[in-house]
Scaffold this motif. Structure first.
Motif, mmCIF file in Angstrom:
data_model
loop_
_atom_site.group_PDB
_atom_site.id
_atom_site.type_symbol
_atom_site.label_atom_id
_atom_site.label_comp_id
_atom_site.label_asym_id
_atom_site.label_seq_id
_atom_site.Cartn_x
_atom_site.Cartn_y
_atom_site.Cartn_z
ATOM 1 N N GLU A 1 11.497 44.707 0.735
ATOM 2 C CA GLU A 1 12.220 44.866 -0.516
ATOM 3 C C GLU A 1 12.948 43.570 -0.854
ATOM 4 N N PRO A 2 12.833 43.115 -2.089
ATOM 5 C CA PRO A 2 13.513 41.867 -2.470
ATOM 6 C C PRO A 2 15.013 42.004 -2.289
ATOM 7 N N GLU A 3 15.671 40.894 -1.936
ATOM 8 C CA GLU A 3 17.105 40.965 -1.753
ATOM 9 C C GLU A 3 17.756 39.665 -2.173
ATOM 10 N N VAL A 4 19.040 39.764 -2.418
ATOM 11 C CA VAL A 4 19.864 38.599 -2.717
ATOM 12 C C VAL A 4 20.358 38.044 -1.386
ATOM 13 N N THR A 5 20.191 36.769 -1.173
ATOM 14 C CA THR A 5 20.642 36.171 0.081
ATOM 15 C C THR A 5 21.757 35.175 -0.189
ATOM 16 N N GLN A 6 22.697 35.126 0.739
ATOM 17 C CA GLN A 6 23.863 34.259 0.574
ATOM 18 C C GLN A 6 24.107 33.439 1.839
ATOM 19 N N THR A 7 24.565 32.214 1.620
ATOM 20 C CA THR A 7 25.010 31.372 2.730
ATOM 21 C C THR A 7 26.273 30.616 2.312
ATOM 22 N N PRO A 8 27.187 30.328 3.226
ATOM 23 C CA PRO A 8 27.205 30.829 4.601
ATOM 24 C C PRO A 8 27.686 32.273 4.646
ATOM 25 N N SER A 9 27.547 32.906 5.784
ATOM 26 C CA SER A 9 28.070 34.263 5.898
ATOM 27 C C SER A 9 29.589 34.221 6.095
ATOM 28 N N HIS A 10 30.067 33.158 6.699
ATOM 29 C CA HIS A 10 31.499 33.017 6.917
ATOM 30 C C HIS A 10 31.859 31.538 6.895
ATOM 31 N N GLN A 11 32.915 31.205 6.174
ATOM 32 C CA GLN A 11 33.390 29.824 6.147
ATOM 33 C C GLN A 11 34.904 29.798 6.229
ATOM 34 N N VAL A 12 35.393 28.927 7.087
ATOM 35 C CA VAL A 12 36.834 28.697 7.192
ATOM 36 C C VAL A 12 37.103 27.314 6.629
ATOM 37 N N THR A 13 38.066 27.211 5.740
ATOM 38 C CA THR A 13 38.349 25.931 5.108
ATOM 39 C C THR A 13 39.847 25.723 4.999
ATOM 40 N N GLN A 14 40.242 24.469 4.948
ATOM 41 C CA GLN A 14 41.668 24.178 4.792
ATOM 42 C C GLN A 14 42.055 24.241 3.320
ATOM 43 N N MET A 15 43.254 24.667 3.074
ATOM 44 C CA MET A 15 43.791 24.733 1.721
ATOM 45 C C MET A 15 43.633 23.375 1.033
ATOM 46 N N GLY A 16 43.170 23.412 -0.203
ATOM 47 C CA GLY A 16 42.975 22.186 -0.956
ATOM 48 C C GLY A 16 41.569 21.614 -0.866
ATOM 49 N N GLN A 17 40.787 22.106 0.067
ATOM 50 C CA GLN A 17 39.419 21.614 0.205
ATOM 51 C C GLN A 17 38.495 22.311 -0.784
ATOM 52 N N GLU A 18 37.380 21.653 -1.058
ATOM 53 C CA GLU A 18 36.358 22.219 -1.936
ATOM 54 C C GLU A 18 35.383 23.043 -1.103
ATOM 55 N N VAL A 19 34.940 24.133 -1.678
ATOM 56 C CA VAL A 19 33.982 25.007 -1.012
ATOM 57 C C VAL A 19 32.832 25.306 -1.972
ATOM 58 N N ILE A 20 31.629 25.317 -1.443
ATOM 59 C CA ILE A 20 30.466 25.739 -2.234
ATOM 60 C C ILE A 20 29.789 26.897 -1.514
ATOM 61 N N LEU A 21 29.683 27.997 -2.220
ATOM 62 C CA LEU A 21 28.981 29.170 -1.699
ATOM 63 C C LEU A 21 27.619 29.249 -2.391
ATOM 64 N N ARG A 22 26.606 29.512 -1.590
ATOM 65 C CA ARG A 22 25.239 29.462 -2.117
ATOM 66 C C ARG A 22 24.578 30.835 -2.119
ATOM 67 N N CYS A 23 23.678 31.006 -3.057
ATOM 68 C CA CYS A 23 23.031 32.295 -3.252
ATOM 69 C C CYS A 23 21.607 32.059 -3.730
ATOM 70 N N VAL A 24 20.695 32.918 -3.259
ATOM 71 C CA VAL A 24 19.355 32.958 -3.825
ATOM 72 C C VAL A 24 19.170 34.352 -4.407
ATOM 73 N N PRO A 25 19.213 34.467 -5.734
ATOM 74 C CA PRO A 25 19.036 35.793 -6.362
ATOM 75 C C PRO A 25 17.601 36.310 -6.190
ATOM 76 N N ILE A 26 17.403 37.555 -6.542
ATOM 77 C CA ILE A 26 16.065 38.141 -6.531
ATOM 78 C C ILE A 26 15.215 37.405 -7.561
ATOM 79 N N SER A 27 13.976 37.104 -7.196
ATOM 80 C CA SER A 27 13.214 36.081 -7.914
ATOM 81 C C SER A 27 12.912 36.407 -9.371
ATOM 82 N N ASN A 28 12.702 37.633 -9.750
ATOM 83 C CA ASN A 28 12.374 37.927 -11.148
ATOM 84 C C ASN A 28 13.602 38.333 -11.959
ATOM 85 N N HIS A 29 14.768 38.177 -11.389
ATOM 86 C CA HIS A 29 16.000 38.516 -12.102
ATOM 87 C C HIS A 29 16.475 37.343 -12.948
#
Lengths: 116, 113
Positions: A1-29
């Motif tokens: 079954e198609p699914e949405v995938t995300q990375t990372p599963s967990h991230q710890v960051t210091q206040m003030g830092q930049e964070v990028i969360l990544r996702c691969v949506p379902i392909s025909n959406h």
């Protein structure tokens, strides 16, 4: 079954830092979303994205947040300068374009962000 | 402004019995409702939906009932299984938006073996 995938599963960051969360949506959406859930609170809408632009955003989605679809498969959420209160589970989601079935939004497993 | 409300934070039922999860809404313009199931540290998983033109939708062990006059919907799970233990959220597209979901606060269902 198609699914949405995300990375990372967990991230710890210091206040003030930049964070990028990544996702691969379902392909025909065609609609993509970010939601978040602060521990013990409701799942909250952040932003929706269609046709390479933001279609809706909530009041939570202020200038420190941005989204991008850098290529044909990835969808990213950037938090420019993280604050302690940004600690939450961030869910990426996607849905089809049209019809009642298109209203069904499918979620990824989430990226747990901890800001210290 | 809680447009979607789940007033029961938790529910415990015995395996094999029926689980009934309730949800109330305030916006009469809502025309589509969804139920999601969520396990700890995972994303919400779509379970079942109902359009406002129907009053019942069934999918296997899961049935959703919609009472538009009462602005109430319920999810019935029968028979309940231990693997059904999770948080259940009802959701509806937000006012003026076909795509933005407003979630209820969730009900933790525990199915006891």
């Amino acid at each position: 079954e198609p699914e949405v995938t995300q990375t990372p599963s967990h991230q710890v960051t210091q206040m003030g830092q930049e964070v990028i969360l990544r996702c691969v949506p379902i392909s025909n959406h065609l609609y993509f979303y970010w939601y978040r859930q602060i521990l013990g609170q409701k799942v909250e809408f952040l932003v929706s994205f269609y046709n390479n632009e933001i279609s809706e955003k909530s009041e939570i989605f202020d200038d420190q947040f941005s989204v991008e679809r850098p290529d044909g498969s990835n969808f990213t959420l950037k938090i420019r300068s993280t604050k302690l209160e940004d600690s939450a589970m961030y869910f990426c989601a996607s849905s089809e374009a049209l019809g009642a079935q298109g209203n069904t939004i499918y979620f990824g497993e989430g990226s747990w962000l901890t800001v210290v | 402004d809680q447009q979607v409300k789940q007033n029961s934070p938790s529910l415990s039922v015995q395996e094999g019995r029926i689980s009934i999860l309730n949800c109330d809404y305030t916006n009469s313009m809502f025309d589509y409702f969804l139920w999601y199931k969520k396990y700890p540290a995972e994303g919400p998983t779509f379970l079942i939906s109902i359009s406002s033109i129907k009053d019942k939708n069934e999918d296997g062990r899961f049935t959703v009932f919609l009472n538009k006059s009462a602005k109430h919907l319920s999810l019935h799970i029968v028979p309940s299984q231990p693997g059904d233990s999770a948080v259940y959220f009802c959701a509806a597209p937000a006012s003026g938006s076909a795509r933005q979901l407003t979630f209820g606060s969730g009900t933790q269902l525990t199915v006891l073996p």
